[in-house]
Design a protein around this motif. Structure first.
Motif, PDB file in Angstrom:
ATOM      1  N   GLN A   1       4.975  -4.623  15.693  1.00  0.00           N
ATOM      2  CA  GLN A   1       4.748  -3.767  14.531  1.00  0.00           C
ATOM      3  C   GLN A   1       3.299  -3.852  14.060  1.00  0.00           C
ATOM      4  O   GLN A   1       2.815  -4.930  13.726  1.00  0.00           O
ATOM      5  N   VAL A   2       2.631  -2.697  14.037  1.00  0.00           N
ATOM      6  CA  VAL A   2       1.335  -2.567  13.367  1.00  0.00           C
ATOM      7  C   VAL A   2       1.362  -1.212  12.663  1.00  0.00           C
ATOM      8  O   VAL A   2       1.430  -0.173  13.319  1.00  0.00           O
ATOM      9  N   ILE A   3       1.326  -1.215  11.341  1.00  0.00           N
ATOM     10  CA  ILE A   3       1.379   0.029  10.583  1.00  0.00           C
ATOM     11  C   ILE A   3      -0.015   0.599  10.373  1.00  0.00           C
ATOM     12  O   ILE A   3      -0.932  -0.126   9.982  1.00  0.00           O
ATOM     13  N   GLY A   4      -0.165   1.902  10.646  1.00  0.00           N
ATOM     14  CA  GLY A   4      -1.383   2.612  10.304  1.00  0.00           C
ATOM     15  C   GLY A   4      -2.281   2.947  11.481  1.00  0.00           C
ATOM     16  O   GLY A   4      -2.776   2.038  12.166  1.00  0.00           O
ATOM     17  N   SER A   5      -2.499   4.250  11.712  1.00  0.00           N
ATOM     18  CA  SER A   5      -3.415   4.666  12.780  1.00  0.00           C
ATOM     19  C   SER A   5      -4.810   4.091  12.603  1.00  0.00           C
ATOM     20  O   SER A   5      -5.419   3.618  13.578  1.00  0.00           O
ATOM     21  N   PRO A   6      -5.397   4.091  11.387  1.00  0.00           N
ATOM     22  CA  PRO A   6      -6.734   3.512  11.236  1.00  0.00           C
ATOM     23  C   PRO A   6      -6.774   2.032  11.582  1.00  0.00           C
ATOM     24  O   PRO A   6      -7.761   1.538  12.138  1.00  0.00           O
ATOM     25  N   VAL A   7      -5.693   1.331  11.259  1.00  0.00           N
ATOM     26  CA  VAL A   7      -5.610  -0.096  11.559  1.00  0.00           C
ATOM     27  C   VAL A   7      -5.581  -0.326  13.066  1.00  0.00           C
ATOM     28  O   VAL A   7      -6.334  -1.142  13.608  1.00  0.00           O
ATOM     29  N   VAL A   8      -4.714   0.402  13.755  1.00  0.00           N
ATOM     30  CA  VAL A   8      -4.599   0.230  15.203  1.00  0.00           C
ATOM     31  C   VAL A   8      -5.917   0.607  15.888  1.00  0.00           C
ATOM     32  O   VAL A   8      -6.368  -0.074  16.818  1.00  0.00           O
ATOM     33  N   SER A   9      -6.543   1.683  15.434  1.00  0.00           N
ATOM     34  CA  SER A   9      -7.815   2.111  16.015  1.00  0.00           C
ATOM     35  C   SER A   9      -8.872   1.017  15.891  1.00  0.00           C
ATOM     36  O   SER A   9      -9.643   0.765  16.818  1.00  0.00           O
TER      37      SER A   9
ATOM     38  N   GLY B   1       1.562  10.714   3.327  1.00  0.00           N
ATOM     39  CA  GLY B   1       2.591   9.755   2.974  1.00  0.00           C
ATOM     40  C   GLY B   1       3.654  10.364   2.087  1.00  0.00           C
ATOM     41  O   GLY B   1       3.536  11.507   1.626  1.00  0.00           O
ATOM     42  N   PRO B   2       4.729   9.617   1.804  1.00  0.00           N
ATOM     43  CA  PRO B   2       5.818  10.136   0.983  1.00  0.00           C
ATOM     44  C   PRO B   2       5.382  10.609  -0.403  1.00  0.00           C
ATOM     45  O   PRO B   2       5.864  11.633  -0.892  1.00  0.00           O
TER      46      PRO B   2
ATOM     47  N   GLY C   1       0.813  -1.208   0.000  1.00  0.00           N
ATOM     48  CA  GLY C   1       0.000   0.000   0.000  1.00  0.00           C
ATOM     49  C   GLY C   1       0.843   1.254   0.000  1.00  0.00           C
ATOM     50  O   GLY C   1       2.009   1.242  -0.420  1.00  0.00           O
ATOM     51  N   PRO C   2       0.297   2.380   0.508  1.00  0.00           N
ATOM     52  CA  PRO C   2       1.003   3.667   0.465  1.00  0.00           C
ATOM     53  C   PRO C   2       2.263   3.728   1.316  1.00  0.00           C
ATOM     54  O   PRO C   2       3.109   4.604   1.108  1.00  0.00           O
ATOM     55  N   TYR C   3       2.397   2.813   2.267  1.00  0.00           N
ATOM     56  CA  TYR C   3       3.593   2.801   3.121  1.00  0.00           C
ATOM     57  C   TYR C   3       4.425   1.536   2.889  1.00  0.00           C
ATOM     58  O   TYR C   3       5.067   1.028   3.806  1.00  0.00           O
ATOM     59  N   ALA C   4       4.425   1.054   1.640  1.00  0.00           N
ATOM     60  CA  ALA C   4       5.126  -0.191   1.324  1.00  0.00           C
ATOM     61  C   ALA C   4       6.627  -0.102   1.576  1.00  0.00           C
ATOM     62  O   ALA C   4       7.244  -1.049   2.085  1.00  0.00           O
ATOM     63  N   THR C   5       7.250   1.032   1.242  1.00  0.00           N
ATOM     64  CA  THR C   5       8.695   1.157   1.472  1.00  0.00           C
ATOM     65  C   THR C   5       8.996   1.150   2.963  1.00  0.00           C
ATOM     66  O   THR C   5       9.973   0.533   3.414  1.00  0.00           O
ATOM     67  N   LEU C   6       8.146   1.837   3.739  1.00  0.00           N
ATOM     68  CA  LEU C   6       8.301   1.852   5.192  1.00  0.00           C
ATOM     69  C   LEU C   6       8.134   0.445   5.756  1.00  0.00           C
ATOM     70  O   LEU C   6       8.934  -0.011   6.576  1.00  0.00           O
ATOM     71  N   GLY C   7       7.084  -0.248   5.292  1.00  0.00           N
ATOM     72  CA  GLY C   7       6.815  -1.590   5.792  1.00  0.00           C
ATOM     73  C   GLY C   7       7.958  -2.547   5.531  1.00  0.00           C
ATOM     74  O   GLY C   7       8.346  -3.341   6.399  1.00  0.00           O
TER      75      GLY C   7
END
Length: 420
Positions: free
Chosen positions: A121-129, A247-248, A60-66
């Motif tokens: 590791q859990v990426i994404g505020s919406p995911v964690v919420s 995102g980047p 997704g949009p944070y693939a490089t980060l992940g």
């Protein structure tokens, strides 16, 4: 064999089975076990293994980060296992890609949660919420790669470092102190819809009001990658600087379009809004000329010994791979989780509840990878100090230090106001 003999044999076999069970594990009424080493265990822990989970974004949009976070945490696990593991057990990390899709993330949590001890590791505020209730119910110690203040207040969830609003308070201070922004000026703030953007906007709005500035907001979606309309609106509004909480790819679009349309003003983003890969895109000149990054983590090019050691190890393990902020963030989270696991082992309690208790007992933790953190109060950010960096093609990690980490009086004032 007569009935008396059969009864005696059955009793003997039962005694032997009980004795064997006593040599391995003993279950209590809660379903937890106590191993032969005297350590209580639960889901995700066996006599020889500790399983951890990662809900990440690899597509997704944070693939490089992940990717960076996953590789850094696997490197930590390999280093740990090479040294004998933790509590006599090898560490295994189970990785699931959700692609920044909340529903996929929830399904992945349901799949792995019965068999892992914690989530480093859990990426994404919406995911964690979306997972907060499940994580709380399961006592699953979770380190989000997300920094929304709404994630504070749960014993099982630890936001590492600062939250987005504190970063934006630091950003506004930097603009007014070092970038020529004055009382009466307008500044733009481009932000993702949802917890990430909303929390960042809280910080920028508060800090701007205190400095006598006006914020011109532009809300976008994670799927928006062309910010031409937003740049047009900000240019028309006469902004003298722009904050971006996205995102980047959005940061690259903002800087590139702004430069091409004559809106050459300072731009400040938080850590999730920048990746060194952007310096290989057409937006690179605009980014190096206009962008700064605020973050609780130092740049990867830092001279801190622990950071330099981590970078060297990563480059050896993954030759040719870029080292970025995700590398440091992921390794730091894994290293801190390792400290918690060791503390739980020392307390003879590797259950989920035992791990959360061990984590919350730690104050002023300094692993050399950034600023000290305090995990004793779930309701407050673990850290308050924020660095300022800027893009640099020649630097390891694609950024260099501009201002060292500092705790602003304004940050403390903001927190006091928020907690009323």
């Amino acid at each position: 064999m007569n009935s008396t003999g059969r009864t005696a044999l059955a009793a003997t076999l039962a005694a032997l089975l009980l004795a064997a069970a006593g040599c391995s594990t003993k279950a209590d009424d809660s379903g937890k076990d106590t191993g032969s080493d005297g350590v209580r265990t639960g889901p995700g822990v066996t006599a020889g293994k500790i399983r951890l989970g990662a809900l990440t974004d690899l597509t997704g949009p944070y693939a490089t980060l992940g990717k960076s976070i996953v590789q850094a945490q696997q490197m930590w696990a390999d280093e740990t296992n090479k040294k004998g593991g933790i509590c006599g057990r090898k560490v295994e990390i189970v990785v699931k890609d959700h692609g920044y899709d909340v529903q996929k993330a929830v399904a992945s949590y349901t799949e792995i949660s019965p068999d892992v001890l914690a989530l480093p590791q859990v990426i994404g505020s919406p995911v964690v919420s979306a997972l907060l209730d499940d994580v709380d119910r399961d006592h699953m110690l979770t380190f989000p790669q997300a920094w929304a203040a709404d994630l504070l207040g749960q014993d099982s969830v630890q936001v590492l470092g600062t939250t987005y609003d504190l970063d934006m308070v630091r950003a506004v201070d930097f603009l007014t102190r070092a970038q020529g922004i004055r009382k009466g000026d307008r500044i733009g703030h481009v932000y993702f819809e949802g917890d990430y953007g909303a929390n960042a906007l809280e910080g920028s709005t508060w800090a701007a009001k205190k400095a006598g500035l006006t914020v011109v907001g532009q809300k976008i979606k994670a799927t928006d990658t062309d910010l031409s309309a937003q740049v047009t609106a900000l240019r028309k509004a006469g902004v003298k600087a722009v904050l971006i909480s996205a995102g980047p790819s959005q940061t690259a679009s903002l800087a590139g379009v702004a430069a091409s349309r004559g809106l050459k003003v300072p731009i400040v983003t938080s850590a999730p809004g920048y990746a060194p890969q952007l310096l290989k895109t057409p937006a690179a000149p605009a980014l190096t000329g206009m962008l700064h990054i605020v973050s609780a983590a130092p740049p990867v090019s830092s001279d801190l010994p622990a950071v330099r050691k981590m970078v060297a190890s990563y480059q050896k393990k993954y030759p040719g791979e870029l080292v970025d902020a995700g590398t440091l963030s992921g390794y730091n989270a894994a290293e801190l989780m390792g400290r918690d696991l060791k503390a739980a082992c020392a307390a003879k309690d590797l259950t989920r509840e035992g791990l959360v208790k061990a984590h919350r007992s730690q104050k002023q933790v300094d692993n050399g990878l950034g600023t000290p953190e305090d995990f004793s109060d779930a309701a407050r950010p673990a850290g308050l100090a924020v660095y300022v960096t800027k893009p640099d093609k020649k630097a390891t990690g694609g950024s260099v230090l501009v201002e060292d980490a500092r705790v602003l009086p304004a940050v403390k004032e903001y927190l006091a106001a928020r907690e009323k």
